[in-house]
Design an enzyme around this catalytic site. Structure first.
Site, short mmCIF file in Angstrom:
data_model
loop_
_atom_site.label_atom_id
_atom_site.label_comp_id
_atom_site.label_asym_id
_atom_site.label_seq_id
_atom_site.Cartn_x
_atom_site.Cartn_y
_atom_site.Cartn_z
N THR A 113 -16.25 1.76 3.33
CA THR A 113 -14.78 1.93 3.41
C THR A 113 -14.46 3.41 3.20
O THR A 113 -15.31 4.18 2.73
CB THR A 113 -14.03 1.13 2.31
N LYS A 162 -13.09 0.12 -14.33
CA LYS A 162 -13.62 -1.13 -13.74
C LYS A 162 -14.19 -2.06 -14.81
O LYS A 162 -14.12 -3.29 -14.68
CB LYS A 162 -14.67 -0.80 -12.67
N TYR A 178 -14.08 6.20 -13.58
CA TYR A 178 -14.02 5.02 -12.71
C TYR A 178 -14.69 3.82 -13.40
O TYR A 178 -14.14 2.71 -13.41
CB TYR A 178 -14.72 5.36 -11.39
N ASP A 234 3.87 1.48 -4.71
CA ASP A 234 2.96 2.24 -5.57
C ASP A 234 2.57 1.31 -6.73
O ASP A 234 3.42 0.98 -7.57
CB ASP A 234 3.64 3.50 -6.09
N ASP A 261 0.87 -1.19 0.00
CA ASP A 261 0.00 0.00 0.00
C ASP A 261 0.89 1.23 0.00
O ASP A 261 2.12 1.13 0.19
CB ASP A 261 -0.90 0.00 1.25
P1 NAP Z 1 -9.85 2.28 0.39
O1 NAP Z 1 -10.33 2.02 1.76
O2 NAP Z 1 -9.56 3.69 -0.03
O3 NAP Z 1 -8.56 1.37 0.14
C1 NAP Z 1 -7.77 1.46 -1.02
C2 NAP Z 1 -6.32 1.43 -0.60
O4 NAP Z 1 -5.53 1.43 -1.82
C3 NAP Z 1 -5.93 2.69 0.18
O5 NAP Z 1 -5.08 2.38 1.27
C4 NAP Z 1 -5.21 3.49 -0.89
O6 NAP Z 1 -4.28 4.44 -0.38
C5 NAP Z 1 -4.51 2.40 -1.65
N1 NAP Z 1 -3.98 2.89 -2.92
C6 NAP Z 1 -4.45 3.88 -3.70
N2 NAP Z 1 -3.64 4.09 -4.73
C7 NAP Z 1 -2.62 3.21 -4.61
C8 NAP Z 1 -1.45 2.94 -5.36
N3 NAP Z 1 -1.14 3.65 -6.47
N4 NAP Z 1 -0.63 1.96 -4.95
C9 NAP Z 1 -0.90 1.25 -3.83
N5 NAP Z 1 -1.97 1.47 -3.06
C10 NAP Z 1 -2.83 2.44 -3.45
O7 NAP Z 1 -10.91 1.74 -0.69
P2 NAP Z 1 -11.75 0.38 -0.79
O8 NAP Z 1 -13.16 0.75 -0.85
O9 NAP Z 1 -11.29 -0.61 0.18
O10 NAP Z 1 -11.34 -0.06 -2.27
C11 NAP Z 1 -10.65 -1.25 -2.58
C12 NAP Z 1 -11.03 -1.67 -3.99
O11 NAP Z 1 -12.43 -1.99 -4.02
C13 NAP Z 1 -10.83 -0.57 -5.04
O12 NAP Z 1 -10.31 -1.14 -6.23
C14 NAP Z 1 -12.24 -0.05 -5.26
O13 NAP Z 1 -12.40 0.54 -6.53
C15 NAP Z 1 -13.05 -1.31 -5.10
N6 NAP Z 1 -14.48 -1.10 -4.80
C16 NAP Z 1 -14.87 -0.53 -3.62
C17 NAP Z 1 -16.23 -0.37 -3.38
C18 NAP Z 1 -16.76 0.23 -2.11
O14 NAP Z 1 -17.97 0.46 -2.00
N7 NAP Z 1 -15.93 0.50 -1.12
C19 NAP Z 1 -17.16 -0.78 -4.34
C20 NAP Z 1 -16.71 -1.35 -5.51
C21 NAP Z 1 -15.37 -1.53 -5.74
P3 NAP Z 1 -4.73 6.00 -0.34
O15 NAP Z 1 -5.65 6.11 0.84
O16 NAP Z 1 -3.44 6.70 -0.18
O17 NAP Z 1 -5.41 6.29 -1.66
#
Ligand code: NAP
Length: 262
Positions: free
Chosen positions: A194, A161, A157, A64, A38
């Site tokens: 999240t 996806k 986005y 990254d 991360d």
């Molecule tokens: P989250 O809590 O923001 O977690 C994502 C993590 O990835 C964060 O720690 C973020 O760091 C890190 N990250 C961002 N850019 C990065 C990079 N270039 N290299 C390495 N790490 C990086 O979000 P989440 O909801 O758990 O999302 C996880 C996945 O699920 C994503 O692909 C998202 O699109 C997908 N998703 C989520 C939902 C939902 O409702 N939550 C729904 C559909 C799909 P930073 O905080 O610094 O950005």
């Protein structure tokens, strides 16, 4: 502690927060050694500490996901320390909201770099190490309901996806042709609580930074009437990572309380 992925080595990107953290904790609880990567050092260390306190094995590497040099370094370190890689969860992602007519090219490229380049690079650099063991492997790519349906404020986005969805199927066919035993599937979460939602403006409140009320959104939009939690997604990822899904590749696992059906 269970043993559904005992003895396997797993890599979870974006594993310090939200869904990634849930996946890392679940895989570790079922016996995998979990490498968490991360950008968030403190949250990464916190996640490793929580996993170890629960009796699991985990380590954190700053990474990254958009950097090919970082990928080479991470895979090299996993090879040196563990000698193998069995499970890759390409989870790291960001959401940049806004109208397509107002989105800057810089934001489009940033969105694409994390959500698509990151998945491409992770897949490219993990497959050779997975193949070395001769035991196959499982790649799980985090897509979204936004990879199945359009959303008015999330064109960039949605594009990434949707790309992850078909990239997954193409690589699944490539691995099947290679007879390397590597299965490749996508997961499509709905509304999951999240921190990512903090970056998405409330559609009804343009110009504010107020996060959407996920409970209110879910009551109206989700057939089951409630939002989901990272563990709901982690349960599906665990299944795809384990031998229980040995006959599943190129599939899309939708975990959304029915959101995409309505
Ligand atoms: P989250 O809590 O923001 O977690 C994502 C993590 O990835 C964060 O720690 C973020 O760091 C890190 N990250 C961002 N850019 C990065 C990079 N270039 N290299 C390495 N790490 C990086 O979000 P989440 O909801 O758990 O999302 C996880 C996945 O699920 C994503 O692909 C998202 O699109 C997908 N998703 C989520 C939902 C939902 O409702 N939550 C729904 C559909 C799909 P930073 O905080 O610094 O950005």
């Amino acid at each position: 502690m269970g043993g559904r992925v005992a003895g396997k080595v797993a890599l979870v990107t974006g594993g310090a927060s939200g869904i990634g953290r849930g996946c890392a904790e679940k895989l570790a609880a079922e016996g995998a050694i979990v490498v968490i990567t991360d950008l968030q050092d403190a949250k990464g260390a916190e996640t490793v500490a929580a996993i170890e306190k629960a009796g699991g094995k985990s380590e954190f590497l700053r990474h990254d996901a958009t950097s090919e040099a970082d990928w080479e370094s991470v895979i090299g370190q996993i090879k040196a320390r563990h000698g193998r890689l069995d499970i890759l969860v390409n989870n790291a992602g960001i959401a940049i909201p806004g109208s397509v007519t107002e989105m800057s090219l810089a934001d489009w490229r940033k969105q694409t770099a994390v959500n698509l380049d990151g998945v491409f690079l992770g897949t490219k650099h993990s497959i050779p190490l997975m193949r070395q063991s001769g035991d196959g492997g499982s790649i799980v790519n985090m897509s979204s309901v936004a990879g199945l349906k359009g959303s008015a404020i999330l064109a960039g986005y949605c594009a990434t996806k949707g790309g992850v969805r078909l990239f997954t199927k193409a690589v699944a066919m490539e691995c099947s042709n290679a007879k390397d035993g590597i299965r490749v599937n996508s997961v499509h979460p709905g509304i999951i609580e999240t921190p990512i939602w903090l970056s998405i403006l409330t559609p009804g409140d343009p110009g504010t930074n107020a996060p959407p009320d996920l409970d209110a959104m879910s009551t109206t939009a989700v057939p089951l009437g409630v939002k989901g939690y990272p563990e709901d997604i982690a349960n599906g990822v665990l299944w795809l990572a384990s031998e229980e899904s040995r006959y599943v590749t190129g599939a899309e696992l939708v975990i959304d309380g029915g959101l995409s059906v309505r």
